[in-house]
Design a protein around this motif. Structure first.
Motif, PDB file in Angstrom:
ATOM      1  N   GLN A  27       0.826  -1.204   0.000  1.00  0.00           N
ATOM      2  CA  GLN A  27       0.000   0.000   0.000  1.00  0.00           C
ATOM      3  C   GLN A  27       0.867   1.264   0.000  1.00  0.00           C
ATOM      4  O   GLN A  27       0.524   2.259   0.625  1.00  0.00           O
ATOM      5  CB  GLN A  27      -0.970   0.010   1.180  1.00  0.00           C
ATOM      6  CG  GLN A  27      -1.898  -1.196   1.211  1.00  0.00           C
ATOM      7  CD  GLN A  27      -2.957  -1.119   2.292  1.00  0.00           C
ATOM      8  OE1 GLN A  27      -3.721  -0.143   2.342  1.00  0.00           O
ATOM      9  NE2 GLN A  27      -2.998  -2.115   3.166  1.00  0.00           N
ATOM     10  N   GLU A  28       1.972   1.212  -0.721  1.00  0.00           N
ATOM     11  CA  GLU A  28       2.908   2.333  -0.774  1.00  0.00           C
ATOM     12  C   GLU A  28       2.624   3.279  -1.936  1.00  0.00           C
ATOM     13  O   GLU A  28       3.012   4.448  -1.900  1.00  0.00           O
ATOM     14  CB  GLU A  28       4.339   1.814  -0.884  1.00  0.00           C
ATOM     15  CG  GLU A  28       4.771   0.985   0.321  1.00  0.00           C
ATOM     16  CD  GLU A  28       5.960   0.103   0.006  1.00  0.00           C
ATOM     17  OE1 GLU A  28       6.964   0.638  -0.499  1.00  0.00           O
ATOM     18  OE2 GLU A  28       5.891  -1.114   0.253  1.00  0.00           O
ATOM     19  N   GLY A  85      -4.876   0.852  -0.006  1.00  0.00           N
ATOM     20  CA  GLY A  85      -5.830  -0.218  -0.264  1.00  0.00           C
ATOM     21  C   GLY A  85      -5.407  -1.184  -1.345  1.00  0.00           C
ATOM     22  O   GLY A  85      -6.111  -2.154  -1.607  1.00  0.00           O
ATOM     23  N   VAL A  86      -4.265  -0.926  -1.979  1.00  0.00           N
ATOM     24  CA  VAL A  86      -3.780  -1.803  -3.052  1.00  0.00           C
ATOM     25  C   VAL A  86      -2.366  -2.265  -2.716  1.00  0.00           C
ATOM     26  O   VAL A  86      -1.489  -1.442  -2.433  1.00  0.00           O
ATOM     27  CB  VAL A  86      -3.764  -1.086  -4.420  1.00  0.00           C
ATOM     28  CG1 VAL A  86      -3.207  -2.001  -5.500  1.00  0.00           C
ATOM     29  CG2 VAL A  86      -5.165  -0.618  -4.782  1.00  0.00           C
ATOM     30  N   ASN A  87      -2.153  -3.582  -2.701  1.00  0.00           N
ATOM     31  CA  ASN A  87      -0.802  -4.092  -2.516  1.00  0.00           C
ATOM     32  C   ASN A  87      -0.391  -4.893  -3.742  1.00  0.00           C
ATOM     33  O   ASN A  87      -1.217  -5.195  -4.603  1.00  0.00           O
ATOM     34  CB  ASN A  87      -0.687  -4.930  -1.238  1.00  0.00           C
ATOM     35  CG  ASN A  87      -1.739  -6.008  -1.152  1.00  0.00           C
ATOM     36  OD1 ASN A  87      -1.985  -6.727  -2.116  1.00  0.00           O
ATOM     37  ND2 ASN A  87      -2.367  -6.134   0.005  1.00  0.00           N
ATOM     38  N   ALA A 102      -3.316  -6.236  -6.139  1.00  0.00           N
ATOM     39  CA  ALA A 102      -4.529  -6.758  -5.506  1.00  0.00           C
ATOM     40  C   ALA A 102      -5.115  -5.767  -4.513  1.00  0.00           C
ATOM     41  O   ALA A 102      -4.386  -5.005  -3.861  1.00  0.00           O
ATOM     42  CB  ALA A 102      -4.202  -8.073  -4.788  1.00  0.00           C
ATOM     43  N   LEU A 103      -6.433  -5.792  -4.399  1.00  0.00           N
ATOM     44  CA  LEU A 103      -7.104  -5.037  -3.342  1.00  0.00           C
ATOM     45  C   LEU A 103      -6.780  -5.702  -2.008  1.00  0.00           C
ATOM     46  O   LEU A 103      -6.986  -6.907  -1.828  1.00  0.00           O
ATOM     47  CB  LEU A 103      -8.607  -5.024  -3.577  1.00  0.00           C
ATOM     48  CG  LEU A 103      -9.065  -4.326  -4.864  1.00  0.00           C
ATOM     49  CD1 LEU A 103     -10.577  -4.393  -4.998  1.00  0.00           C
ATOM     50  CD2 LEU A 103      -8.593  -2.880  -4.893  1.00  0.00           C
ATOM     51  N   PRO A 122      -4.785 -10.092   0.686  1.00  0.00           N
ATOM     52  CA  PRO A 122      -3.706  -9.455   1.447  1.00  0.00           C
ATOM     53  C   PRO A 122      -2.340  -9.794   0.856  1.00  0.00           C
ATOM     54  O   PRO A 122      -2.158 -10.813   0.192  1.00  0.00           O
ATOM     55  CB  PRO A 122      -3.865 -10.058   2.852  1.00  0.00           C
ATOM     56  CG  PRO A 122      -5.274 -10.565   2.909  1.00  0.00           C
ATOM     57  CD  PRO A 122      -5.608 -10.989   1.512  1.00  0.00           C
ATOM     58  N   LEU A 123      -1.379  -8.944   1.134  1.00  0.00           N
ATOM     59  CA  LEU A 123      -0.028  -9.173   0.635  1.00  0.00           C
ATOM     60  C   LEU A 123       0.514 -10.513   1.104  1.00  0.00           C
ATOM     61  O   LEU A 123       1.199 -11.223   0.353  1.00  0.00           O
ATOM     62  CB  LEU A 123       0.894  -8.033   1.092  1.00  0.00           C
ATOM     63  CG  LEU A 123       2.339  -8.091   0.592  1.00  0.00           C
ATOM     64  CD1 LEU A 123       2.408  -8.111  -0.927  1.00  0.00           C
ATOM     65  CD2 LEU A 123       3.139  -6.913   1.156  1.00  0.00           C
TER      66      LEU A 123
END
Length: 271
Positions: A216-217, A221-223, A245-246, A251-252
């Motif tokens: 999420q950088e 909300g997106v990784n 991905a959302l 999740p990451l």
């Protein structure tokens, strides 16, 4: 994930006062190209009045530029009289894109990744301080999709693909310092790495693990997880593929857990 539109036309005190959004004067072909670039931001079409306001040129000037573009088939008017990109422009753009070897060769892999994870898959290359998206496959119909576009750009230091590719080039803190320069690093989200020391530590970790991450950088909300692809050389990556991905849905940590499967798809996207 949308690229920023800027106009970098030369300065000429003898122009009719047309200026781009960055304050520079637009002359001759630069003015026509500025109008063409602005049209690309309005897939539903744009009226002459609005286009004149955005470009910052007199209405007759913009109208002449539109006339030149229409004669070349690069612009057109729809049934409502609004201006849109012309069919000839779209034909050239898509014909060029479709024959790019990297796009053709990487498409089956992106299809496989998007289908398996139900998330957006990208192929991107490094261009200075930014990454450029050369190919994109959205998840199956019905899923939430990202706004990234082919040809769009993002800062390399905030993206998984960018950090993965930078890790090969910037192998010391001194190299990272020189790359960052005096301009510093843009903070896209509260999690963005914004100092040379932070980025250096992340690039060291990226080299050690062999893949890049974006926690999420770049967009809240997106990784993202990225791996290198070798389309033109067995030793130097031509670019990188990523799963964006959302975070609430994938999740990451889930992407990292699936690393072996992702690597297997890179080896044989047809499985």
């Amino acid at each position: 994930m949308k690229p920023t539109q800027t106009y970098d036309g030369p300065t000429d005190p003898g122009t009719d006062g047309a200026t781009g959004v960055d304050g520079s004067r637009l002359v001759g072909s630069d003015r026509v190209l500025a109008v063409l670039k602005e049209l690309a931001r309005y897939p539903e079409g744009v009226g002459l009045e609005e286009l004149t306001r955005v470009i910052g040129s007199p209405k007759p000037t913009v109208h002449r530029a539109l006339g030149a573009l229409r004669r070349a088939g690069l612009a057109d008017q729809d049934a409502r009289g609004r201006y849109v990109l012309g069919d000839e422009f779209l034909r050239m753009a898509f014909a060029h894109h479709e024959v790019r070897p990297d796009h053709v060769r990487v498409r089956p892999l992106l299809d496989a990744l998007a289908g398996r994870f139900g998330e957006t898959a990208h192929y991107a290359v490094l261009d200075g301080h930014e990454v450029v998206y050369r190919a994109k496959v959205d998840p199956p119909s019905g899923a939430v999709r990202l706004t990234s576009t082919i040809g769009g750009r993002n800062p390399a230091h905030t993206t998984a693909v960018g950090k993965l590719l930078l890790a090969r080039e910037l192998t010391s803190l001194e190299a990272v310092d020189a790359w960052v320069g005096d301009s510093g690093l843009e903070r896209r989200t509260p999690r963005s790495l914004c100092t040379a020391a932070e980025l250096h530590r992340e690039l060291v970790a990226t080299r050690e693990r062999g893949y890049g991450v974006d926690d999420q950088e770049n967009e809240t909300g997106v990784n993202c997880l990225a791996l290198p692809v070798y389309l033109t050389s067995p030793t130097a990556p031509s670019g990188a593929v990523s799963i964006s991905a959302l975070a609430y849905r994938t999740p990451l940590a889930s992407l990292v857990d699936a690393l072996d499967e992702i690597r297997a798809l890179l080896d044989d996207p047809g499985d």
